[in-house]
Write a protein that holds these residues in place. Structure first.
Motif, PDB file in Angstrom:
ATOM      1  N   PRO A  10       5.562   1.461   7.743  1.00 39.95           N
ATOM      2  CA  PRO A  10       5.705   2.090   6.425  1.00 39.95           C
ATOM      3  C   PRO A  10       7.151   2.525   6.199  1.00 39.95           C
ATOM      4  CG  PRO A  10       3.761   2.933   7.538  1.00 39.95           C
ATOM      5  CD  PRO A  10       4.507   2.097   8.538  1.00 39.95           C
TER       6      PRO A  10
ATOM      7  N   GLU B 170      -0.315  -6.263  14.342  1.00 40.77           N
ATOM      8  CA  GLU B 170       0.886  -5.836  15.060  1.00 40.77           C
ATOM      9  C   GLU B 170       1.592  -6.996  15.748  1.00 40.77           C
ATOM     10  OE1 GLU B 170      -0.014  -2.697  17.775  1.00 40.77           O
ATOM     11  OE2 GLU B 170      -0.225  -1.202  16.178  1.00 40.77           O
TER      12      GLU B 170
ATOM     13  N   GLU C  71     -12.086  13.828  -4.252  1.00 42.58           N
ATOM     14  CA  GLU C  71     -11.417  14.063  -5.532  1.00 42.58           C
ATOM     15  C   GLU C  71     -12.061  13.270  -6.665  1.00 42.58           C
ATOM     16  OE1 GLU C  71      -7.375  12.387  -5.975  1.00 42.58           O
ATOM     17  OE2 GLU C  71      -7.673  11.662  -3.937  1.00 42.58           O
TER      18      GLU C  71
ATOM     19  N   MET D  35       1.048   8.374   1.652  1.00 40.33           N
ATOM     20  CA  MET D  35       1.647   9.674   1.349  1.00 40.33           C
ATOM     21  C   MET D  35       2.254  10.331   2.586  1.00 40.33           C
ATOM     22  SD  MET D  35       0.061  13.094  -0.479  1.00 40.33           S
ATOM     23  CE  MET D  35      -1.496  12.324  -0.613  1.00 40.33           C
TER      24      MET D  35
ATOM     25  N   ILE E 290      -6.146  17.839  -2.945  1.00 42.54           N
ATOM     26  CA  ILE E 290      -5.867  16.426  -2.816  1.00 42.54           C
ATOM     27  C   ILE E 290      -5.655  15.722  -4.157  1.00 42.54           C
ATOM     28  CG2 ILE E 290      -8.292  15.663  -2.655  1.00 42.54           C
ATOM     29  CD1 ILE E 290      -5.489  14.321  -0.457  1.00 42.54           C
TER      30      ILE E 290
ATOM     31  N   ILE F   9       1.432  11.068  -6.316  1.00 40.56           N
ATOM     32  CA  ILE F   9       1.620   9.744  -5.703  1.00 40.56           C
ATOM     33  C   ILE F   9       1.511   8.649  -6.770  1.00 40.56           C
ATOM     34  CG2 ILE F   9       0.642   8.066  -4.085  1.00 40.56           C
ATOM     35  CD1 ILE F   9       2.046  10.218  -2.610  1.00 40.56           C
TER      36      ILE F   9
ATOM     37  N   ASN G  41      -4.236   5.219  -1.931  1.00 43.73           N
ATOM     38  CA  ASN G  41      -5.418   5.793  -1.276  1.00 43.73           C
ATOM     39  C   ASN G  41      -5.940   7.005  -2.031  1.00 43.73           C
ATOM     40  OD1 ASN G  41      -5.647   4.360   1.508  1.00 43.73           O
ATOM     41  ND2 ASN G  41      -3.472   4.787   1.231  1.00 43.73           N
ATOM     42  N   PHE G  42      -7.233   7.073  -2.203  1.00 43.93           N
ATOM     43  CA  PHE G  42      -7.851   8.258  -2.794  1.00 43.93           C
ATOM     44  C   PHE G  42      -8.942   8.766  -1.876  1.00 43.93           C
ATOM     45  CE2 PHE G  42      -5.780   6.496  -6.432  1.00 43.93           C
ATOM     46  CZ  PHE G  42      -5.478   7.586  -7.226  1.00 43.93           C
ATOM     47  N   SER G  43      -9.227  10.046  -1.987  1.00 48.86           N
ATOM     48  CA  SER G  43     -10.294  10.629  -1.179  1.00 48.86           C
ATOM     49  C   SER G  43     -11.563  10.680  -2.012  1.00 48.86           C
ATOM     50  CB  SER G  43      -9.920  12.049  -0.770  1.00 48.86           C
ATOM     51  OG  SER G  43      -8.762  12.018   0.009  1.00 48.86           O
TER      52      SER G  43
ATOM     53  N   GLY H 214       0.661  -4.920   8.407  1.00 55.86           N
ATOM     54  CA  GLY H 214       0.767  -4.334   9.738  1.00 55.86           C
ATOM     55  C   GLY H 214       2.199  -4.241  10.221  1.00 55.86           C
TER      56      GLY H 214
ATOM     57  N   ASP I 231     -11.642   0.393   1.756  1.00 61.36           N
ATOM     58  CA  ASP I 231     -10.750   0.690   2.881  1.00 61.36           C
ATOM     59  C   ASP I 231     -11.538   0.816   4.187  1.00 61.36           C
ATOM     60  OD1 ASP I 231      -8.322   1.157   4.009  1.00 61.36           O
ATOM     61  OD2 ASP I 231      -7.923   3.048   2.983  1.00 61.36           O
ATOM     62  N   ASP I 232     -10.864   0.578   5.285  1.00 60.72           N
ATOM     63  CA  ASP I 232     -11.411   0.868   6.625  1.00 60.72           C
ATOM     64  C   ASP I 232     -12.761   0.221   6.888  1.00 60.72           C
ATOM     65  OD1 ASP I 232      -9.205   2.492   6.971  1.00 60.72           O
ATOM     66  OD2 ASP I 232     -10.251   4.309   6.337  1.00 60.72           O
TER      67      ASP I 232
ATOM     68  N   ARG J 114      -8.259  -2.025  11.460  1.00 58.35           N
ATOM     69  CA  ARG J 114      -7.543  -2.455  12.649  1.00 58.35           C
ATOM     70  C   ARG J 114      -8.408  -2.419  13.908  1.00 58.35           C
ATOM     71  NH1 ARG J 114      -3.025  -2.039  16.050  1.00 58.35           N
ATOM     72  NH2 ARG J 114      -3.411  -0.394  17.553  1.00 58.35           N
TER      73      ARG J 114
ATOM     74  N   GLU K  81       0.854  -1.193   0.000  1.00 59.05           N
ATOM     75  CA  GLU K  81       0.000   0.000   0.000  1.00 59.05           C
ATOM     76  C   GLU K  81       0.888   1.241   0.000  1.00 59.05           C
ATOM     77  OE1 GLU K  81      -2.450   0.599   3.510  1.00 59.05           O
ATOM     78  OE2 GLU K  81      -3.483   2.296   2.585  1.00 59.05           O
TER      79      GLU K  81
ATOM     80  N   GLY L 194      -3.367  -3.504  10.210  1.00 63.33           N
ATOM     81  CA  GLY L 194      -2.971  -3.255  11.597  1.00 63.33           C
ATOM     82  C   GLY L 194      -2.605  -4.504  12.372  1.00 63.33           C
TER      83      GLY L 194
HETATM   84  P1  C2E Z   1      -5.293   3.948   6.127  1.00 62.01           P
HETATM   85  O1  C2E Z   1      -5.654   3.889   4.695  1.00 62.01           O
HETATM   86  O2  C2E Z   1      -6.157   3.241   7.081  1.00 62.01           O
HETATM   87  O3  C2E Z   1      -3.784   3.513   6.217  1.00 62.01           O
HETATM   88  C1  C2E Z   1      -3.250   2.711   7.161  1.00 62.01           C
HETATM   89  C2  C2E Z   1      -2.608   3.482   8.245  1.00 62.01           C
HETATM   90  O4  C2E Z   1      -2.377   2.605   9.330  1.00 62.01           O
HETATM   91  C3  C2E Z   1      -1.236   4.024   7.871  1.00 62.01           C
HETATM   92  O5  C2E Z   1      -1.050   5.246   8.536  1.00 62.01           O
HETATM   93  C4  C2E Z   1      -0.311   2.993   8.441  1.00 62.01           C
HETATM   94  O6  C2E Z   1       0.949   3.505   8.765  1.00 62.01           O
HETATM   95  C5  C2E Z   1      -1.032   2.587   9.679  1.00 62.01           C
HETATM   96  N1  C2E Z   1      -0.654   1.235  10.070  1.00 62.01           N
HETATM   97  C6  C2E Z   1      -0.216   0.222   9.298  1.00 62.01           C
HETATM   98  N2  C2E Z   1       0.031  -0.875  10.021  1.00 62.01           N
HETATM   99  C7  C2E Z   1      -0.266  -0.574  11.302  1.00 62.01           C
HETATM  100  C8  C2E Z   1      -0.214  -1.281  12.538  1.00 62.01           C
HETATM  101  O7  C2E Z   1       0.154  -2.443  12.593  1.00 62.01           O
HETATM  102  N3  C2E Z   1      -0.597  -0.626  13.641  1.00 62.01           N
HETATM  103  C9  C2E Z   1      -1.031   0.642  13.623  1.00 62.01           C
HETATM  104  N4  C2E Z   1      -1.385   1.247  14.752  1.00 62.01           N
HETATM  105  N5  C2E Z   1      -1.084   1.375  12.480  1.00 62.01           N
HETATM  106  C10 C2E Z   1      -0.715   0.756  11.336  1.00 62.01           C
HETATM  107  P2  C2E Z   1      -0.615   6.542   7.798  1.00 62.01           P
HETATM  108  O8  C2E Z   1       0.422   6.257   6.793  1.00 62.01           O
HETATM  109  O9  C2E Z   1      -0.326   7.554   8.849  1.00 62.01           O
HETATM  110  O10 C2E Z   1      -1.916   6.957   7.011  1.00 62.01           O
HETATM  111  C11 C2E Z   1      -3.026   7.398   7.660  1.00 62.01           C
HETATM  112  C12 C2E Z   1      -4.182   7.588   6.740  1.00 62.01           C
HETATM  113  O11 C2E Z   1      -3.946   8.639   5.820  1.00 62.01           O
HETATM  114  C13 C2E Z   1      -4.439   6.371   5.866  1.00 62.01           C
HETATM  115  O12 C2E Z   1      -5.214   5.473   6.604  1.00 62.01           O
HETATM  116  C14 C2E Z   1      -5.179   6.981   4.711  1.00 62.01           C
HETATM  117  O13 C2E Z   1      -6.553   7.113   5.019  1.00 62.01           O
HETATM  118  C15 C2E Z   1      -4.592   8.357   4.629  1.00 62.01           C
HETATM  119  N6  C2E Z   1      -3.638   8.402   3.510  1.00 62.01           N
HETATM  120  C16 C2E Z   1      -2.369   7.967   3.466  1.00 62.01           C
HETATM  121  N7  C2E Z   1      -1.835   8.171   2.258  1.00 62.01           N
HETATM  122  C17 C2E Z   1      -2.799   8.756   1.508  1.00 62.01           C
HETATM  123  C18 C2E Z   1      -2.881   9.203   0.164  1.00 62.01           C
HETATM  124  O14 C2E Z   1      -1.935   9.091  -0.641  1.00 62.01           O
HETATM  125  N8  C2E Z   1      -4.045   9.756  -0.249  1.00 62.01           N
HETATM  126  C19 C2E Z   1      -5.117   9.876   0.572  1.00 62.01           C
HETATM  127  N9  C2E Z   1      -6.221  10.423   0.098  1.00 62.01           N
HETATM  128  N10 C2E Z   1      -5.083   9.446   1.837  1.00 62.01           N
HETATM  129  C20 C2E Z   1      -3.942   8.885   2.300  1.00 62.01           C
END
Ligand code: C2E
Ligand code: CA
Length: 635
Positions: free
Chosen positions: A623, A599, A482, A421, A446, A453, A477-479, A617, A539-540, A563, A418, A597
């Motif tokens: 990452p 861990e 957009e 950004m 965005i 990206i 990931n996209f919003s 995870g 997602d999610d 997660r 995955e 997630g």
């Molecule tokens: P997400 O899509 O749910 O991405 C997963 C997030 O969970 C990532 O945080 C990742 O670092 C974190 N994660 C992965 N494995 C684990 C784990 O084992 N434990 C825990 N606690 N966390 C874990 P990150 O990179 O901070 O991204 C946060 C959110 O930001 C993403 O959630 C996504 O919604 C958004 N995002 C990230 N990159 C992009 C992007 O290029 N475009 C858009 N629109 N949103 C993005």
């Protein structure tokens, strides 16, 4: 004629009145409009100053002739200053009108230069009059002044014709009321000038310059005060902030929000209180009406910061809240101290929306230093994002692709990942999505970021493949916001194609939307892009409200279980049962299941028990920069 005849028809009154009016206008501008930064406006105030000099020069001319007629040099000098100033003012005026009617900007500079040359030739010819004997000159003790054919009048007429041409030729671009007023003003000026020339007088010449200036000030630039509160409007606030920002003034703000739900207007009594409070409390404060019931007091700070803060404190905490008892109107008061990073109204608006949103009604406070620090960081990030978007460089080094490898449970290998950004910016280093994604969505940055990206992910994949490593796919990931972009699909496909990456190696991660229109859009985009082989991840899953039926209809390929669901299941038998059930249903319907997630070993076992297809995870990897992904891949 004899020298005294030169002013036989002249009366001081016209020029004295003109000079006084100019002076008053300049004072008014300083008091009420001094902060206007619009360039056009500064041109007007410059014109007023020049006209004032012209009036004074003409008075001087008459004085010289009356009291020291033998000093020819002074006679010419004062006359030259007078004429030059008038012509120069006229030049500025023609330029102003040219801009006002919206003359095409690409031709504007040429036109300005041509007019500049014409006017300067006029001024020069006027100065040379004593030599060329055209215009105003002396010969054998007698003085001559041609009636119409003299450099000053000719230049003047050219300018007037030019203005008339602009007003008539570009009539569509100037609002009707303005255009008509200007035409009437021009006609009046022309009549006065002709009459004056015929009568060999110039008593009122300077005054004719003031008529269009006053018209412009009132019609275009006036920013009147609201008489009840003494406030000015939002555009005045915007000018104020820009002006003070440019000059590096220190400004504190007090923001007063009053709930005026069913009351249409601010009660007069309260308005007066507001007025007298700001008047007496801070000498150099200005009050602005930002919006209905929303007032911004701007206080230019001159003294020490601490003293200013103490005064702010007493105003905000002690003085203003007292009036609640009398008026029973709900309020919020917020003071901002040390917010020098605020350089435009949008930035102030961001702070206001954010900080007031978090406040309860009928409370007042001064924003804390931490808070201000956070705003200033936020504003800096927004500036950076905006810059990234404006530059539009797909290789912008500030946008970083991080990624997390995903374990394929069928093969045991990491064959997908995955993309996540980050932005890396000068003042703050690496900034994470939780800080900037929301704001990037709000400011509509965005999609530009996503394109970067996508491009960088494709590039990285090309490198990985060229090095002989295996990777099935990367998900991005996209919003939802957009997806509304009309060219969304083409923009994405273009980038993928330019990088020569098979579409099936790219997947798009989307969260579900809550609204019907979100659903329509997502559905549309998915059906277009799926035809090209792009995969879709939901997602999610498990975080929001899920409309199962709709989710099914979208035709996604992979469901990512959030997660939070996993964590919840760890300690709760029933939650675990529900999760397992969901996963089973999805699998039966042909979806792949990915758990996020993961861990720990314990969580991994839980997922295996749910028949997971993919795991992702911290247990496997946090990452990492996409350049390092190869370390996890097989050859
Ligand atoms: P997400 O899509 O749910 O991405 C997963 C997030 O969970 C990532 O945080 C990742 O670092 C974190 N994660 C992965 N494995 C684990 C784990 O084992 N434990 C825990 N606690 N966390 C874990 P990150 O990179 O901070 O991204 C946060 C959110 O930001 C993403 O959630 C996504 O919604 C958004 N995002 C990230 N990159 C992009 C992007 O290029 N475009 C858009 N629109 N949103 C993005
Ligand atoms: Ca994701």
């Amino acid at each position: 004629m004899r020298i005294e005849d030169l002013i036989s028809t002249y009366s001081y009154a016209g020029d004295i009145i003109s000079a006084i009016i100019c002076f008053v206008l300049l004072v008014l501008i300083r008091q009420a409009l001094f902060f206007t930064t619009e360039n056009d406006f500064r041109q007007v105030s410059k014109t007023i100053r020049i006209v004032m000099i012209a009036a004074l020069a003409n008075i001087a001319f008459a004085l010289v002739i009356t009291y020291m007629p033998e000093s020819t040099a002074f006679v010419f000098l004062t006359r030259n200053v007078y004429h030059s100033c008038l012509l120069w003012a006229l030049f500025l005026f023609t330029i102003y009108i040219t801009k006002l009617v919206g003359f095409p900007p690409n031709k504007f500079n040429t036109l300005r230069d041509v007019m500049g040359v014409i006017v300067n030739i006029g001024i020069f010819a006027d100065i040379l009059s004593p030599v060329t004997k055209i215009g105003f000159y002396e010969s054998d003790g007698l003085w001559y002044d041609s009636t119409y054919v003299k450099p000053f009048t000719v230049t003047y007429i050219i300018c007037m014709l030019f203005i008339a041409y602009m007003l008539l030729g570009y009539r569509r671009r100037l609002i009707k009321q303005l255009r008509i007023t200007f035409i009437i003003v021009e006609l009046i000026v022309a009549v006065v000038m002709i009459a004056e020339n015929a009568a060999d007088s110039n008593t009122y010449t300077t005054s004719t310059f003031l008529i269009p200036i006053i018209a412009i000030l009132i019609l275009v630039h006036s920013k009147p005060f609201d008489l009840v509160t003494g406030s000015m409007d939002k555009s005045a606030l915007a000018s104020f902030i820009q002006h003070t920002g440019k000059r590096g003034y220190e400004v504190d703000y007090v923001i007063l929000e009053i709930r005026l739900d069913d009351l249409r207007e601010m009660p007069e009594g309260l308005g007066r209180i507001l007025y007298s409070t700001w008047q007496t409390y801070f000498k150099s404060a200005l009050l602005f009406n930002y919006d209905k019931g929303m007032y911004v007091m701007a206080i230019r700070r001159r003294g020490a910061s601490d003293a200013a803060k103490a005064r702010l404190y007493s105003l905000v905490q002690e003085e203003l809240p007292i009036y609640y008892r009398d008026y029973m109107l709900d309020y919020k008061i917020l003071a901002l101290h040390n917010v020098d990073f605020v350089k435009n109204l949008d930035q102030l608006k961001d702070i206001m929306t954010y900080a007031l949103g978090k406040m309860d009604y009928n409370t007042s406070r001064i924003a804390t230093e931490d808070e201000i620090e956070r705003y200033s960081k936020m504003e800096y990030i927004v500036e950076q994002l905006q810059d990234i978007v404006e530059k539009g460089d797909l290789n912008d080094p500030r946008v970083r692709v991080y990624c997390q490898p995903v374990k394929n449970m069928h093969t045991g290998a990491f064959d997908t990942a995955e993309a996540l950004m980050r932005i890396e910016i000068p003042k703050y280093g690496m900034v994470y999505p939780d800080v900037f994604i929301r704001i990037a969505e709000q400011k509509e940055f965005i999609h530009s970021l996503s394109q970067i990206i996508v491009h960088k992910t494709c590039k990285a994949m090309n490198q990985i493949l060229a090095d002989g490593y295996k990777i099935d796919r990367m998900s991005i990931n996209f919003s939802l916001d957009e997806l509304r972009e009309p060219n969304f699909c083409n923009n994405i496909l273009d980038i993928i194609h330019k990088n020569n990456i098979p579409e099936s190696k790219i997947a798009i991660e989307l969260t579900e939307g809550q609204s019907d229109s979100d659903y329509e859009i997502v559905h549309d985009r998915i059906s277009v892009l799926k035809k090209y082989g792009i995969k879709f991840y939901l997602d999610d899953f498990g975080t929001g409200y899920s409309n199962f039926e709709r989710v099914m209809k979208l035709g996604m390929d992979v469901v990512k279980i959030d997660r939070s669901m996993l964590i919840y299941s760890l300690g709760d038998q029933r939650a675990w049962y529900i999760m397992k059930h969901f996963a089973g249903v999805f699998k039966e319907l042909g979806y792949d299941i990915l758990f996020e997630g993961v861990e720990s070993e314990e969580l991994e076992d839980l997922c295996i028990d749910c028949d997971a297809d993919y795991l992702q995870g911290y247990k496997f990897s946090k990452p990492m920069p996409v350049e390092d992904l190869w370390k996890y891949l097989e050859r």
